[in-house]
Design a protein around this motif. Structure first.
Motif, short mmCIF file in Angstrom:
data_model
loop_
_atom_site.label_atom_id
_atom_site.label_comp_id
_atom_site.label_asym_id
_atom_site.label_seq_id
_atom_site.Cartn_x
_atom_site.Cartn_y
_atom_site.Cartn_z
N ALA A 29 0.83 -1.20 0.00
CA ALA A 29 0.00 0.00 0.00
C ALA A 29 0.87 1.26 0.00
O ALA A 29 0.60 2.22 -0.73
CB ALA A 29 -0.93 -0.02 1.20
N ARG A 30 1.91 1.25 0.80
CA ARG A 30 2.81 2.41 0.86
C ARG A 30 3.51 2.63 -0.48
O ARG A 30 3.70 3.77 -0.90
CB ARG A 30 3.85 2.22 1.96
CG ARG A 30 3.29 2.43 3.34
CD ARG A 30 4.37 2.29 4.39
NE ARG A 30 3.85 2.61 5.71
CZ ARG A 30 4.37 2.16 6.83
NH1 ARG A 30 5.45 1.38 6.81
NH2 ARG A 30 3.83 2.48 7.99
N PRO A 40 -3.12 -3.14 15.22
CA PRO A 40 -3.02 -4.54 15.62
C PRO A 40 -4.08 -5.44 14.99
O PRO A 40 -3.87 -6.64 14.86
CB PRO A 40 -3.16 -4.50 17.13
CG PRO A 40 -3.86 -3.23 17.43
CD PRO A 40 -3.47 -2.28 16.34
N LEU A 41 -5.21 -4.88 14.60
CA LEU A 41 -6.27 -5.70 14.02
C LEU A 41 -6.51 -5.43 12.54
O LEU A 41 -7.37 -6.05 11.93
CB LEU A 41 -7.58 -5.49 14.78
CG LEU A 41 -7.57 -5.99 16.20
CD1 LEU A 41 -8.87 -5.65 16.89
CD2 LEU A 41 -7.33 -7.49 16.24
N GLY A 42 -5.77 -4.50 11.97
CA GLY A 42 -5.96 -4.23 10.56
C GLY A 42 -5.27 -2.96 10.12
O GLY A 42 -4.67 -2.25 10.93
N THR A 43 -5.36 -2.70 8.84
CA THR A 43 -4.71 -1.55 8.23
C THR A 43 -5.75 -0.77 7.45
O THR A 43 -6.62 -1.35 6.79
CB THR A 43 -3.59 -2.02 7.28
OG1 THR A 43 -2.66 -2.79 8.04
CG2 THR A 43 -2.88 -0.85 6.63
N SER A 44 -5.64 0.54 7.53
CA SER A 44 -6.54 1.43 6.79
C SER A 44 -5.69 2.20 5.78
O SER A 44 -4.61 2.68 6.12
CB SER A 44 -7.21 2.39 7.78
OG SER A 44 -7.99 3.34 7.10
N VAL A 45 -6.17 2.27 4.53
CA VAL A 45 -5.47 3.02 3.49
C VAL A 45 -6.45 3.98 2.83
O VAL A 45 -7.64 3.69 2.73
CB VAL A 45 -4.83 2.10 2.43
CG1 VAL A 45 -3.78 1.21 3.07
CG2 VAL A 45 -5.86 1.25 1.71
N LEU A 56 -5.40 -2.86 -4.40
CA LEU A 56 -5.93 -3.97 -3.59
C LEU A 56 -5.36 -5.31 -4.04
O LEU A 56 -5.05 -6.17 -3.20
CB LEU A 56 -7.46 -3.98 -3.61
CG LEU A 56 -8.14 -2.77 -2.96
CD1 LEU A 56 -9.66 -2.93 -3.00
CD2 LEU A 56 -7.66 -2.53 -1.55
N ALA A 57 -5.19 -5.50 -5.33
CA ALA A 57 -4.62 -6.76 -5.82
C ALA A 57 -3.18 -6.94 -5.34
O ALA A 57 -2.78 -8.04 -4.93
CB ALA A 57 -4.68 -6.82 -7.34
N ALA A 58 -2.41 -5.87 -5.33
CA ALA A 58 -1.02 -5.94 -4.85
C ALA A 58 -0.98 -6.23 -3.35
O ALA A 58 -0.11 -6.97 -2.87
CB ALA A 58 -0.29 -4.64 -5.16
N ILE A 59 -1.93 -5.69 -2.61
CA ILE A 59 -2.01 -5.95 -1.17
C ILE A 59 -2.31 -7.43 -0.94
O ILE A 59 -1.66 -8.09 -0.10
CB ILE A 59 -3.09 -5.05 -0.53
CG1 ILE A 59 -2.61 -3.59 -0.52
CG2 ILE A 59 -3.44 -5.53 0.88
CD1 ILE A 59 -3.69 -2.58 -0.15
N VAL A 60 -3.26 -7.97 -1.69
CA VAL A 60 -3.59 -9.39 -1.56
C VAL A 60 -2.39 -10.25 -1.94
O VAL A 60 -2.04 -11.19 -1.21
CB VAL A 60 -4.82 -9.76 -2.43
CG1 VAL A 60 -5.04 -11.25 -2.48
CG2 VAL A 60 -6.07 -9.06 -1.88
#
Length: 155
Positions: A29-30, A40-45, A56-60
């Motif tokens: 994402a960065r 700790p429970l997730g990431t927000s972009v 999103l595909a690159a994150i997956v």
């Protein structure tokens, strides 16, 4: 048009450094230039719609390539508040209990953490897969401590 995506990579790890699948997904994402908040429970972009959606595909890919066995997403227009999440999964239960107890579960004292575990149990949180690990991570304690809190309530 700007959008925000929240994602969670699993499996969760309760203590120590974040798992490699979580940090790899964050780096994807960065690398796309998105604004990121890692937790700790997730990431927000956040970013422009076309950039977020195409990333999103690159994150997956990054998450799966580095050990994730599940990745969940929520995407909404930026600035729109997330719907109240009562009853829609463990993350929602944790968010509701945190709100009810006044903020970040990690900063609570021991009695309040015990109360949080009691509230989570009453609401069915421990019926989810790997719930003790996830709750432990959210509280900043060990899984063993969560089990102790549960046993204290039942005993």
């Amino acid at each position: 048009m700007r959008v925000e995506a929240e994602f969670t990579t699993e499996p969760f790890r309760g203590e120590g450094e974040p798992p490699e699948h979580a940090t790899a997904a964050l780096e994807a994402a960065r690398a796309a230039g998105l604004e990121c908040d890692f937790g700790p429970l997730g990431t927000s972009v956040r970013g422009e719609r076309d950039v977020v959606l195409s990333t999103l595909a690159a994150i997956v890919d990054a998450g799966l390539d580095h050990g994730a066995d599940q990745i969940t997403f929520q995407v909404r227009l930026e600035g729109r508040s997330a719907p109240r999440r009562t009853g829609n999964g463990l993350e929602a239960l944790l968010a509701d209990v945190a709100e009810e107890l006044g903020g970040d579960l990690r900063t609570l004292g021991r009695p309040e953490k015990q109360r949080a575990v009691r509230l989570l149990e009453e609401r069915g949180a421990f019926e989810f897969r790997k719930s003790a690990e996830i709750v432990a991570s959210a509280l900043g304690v060990t899984r063993f401590t969560v089990y102790n809190y549960l046993n204290r309530e039942r005993g």
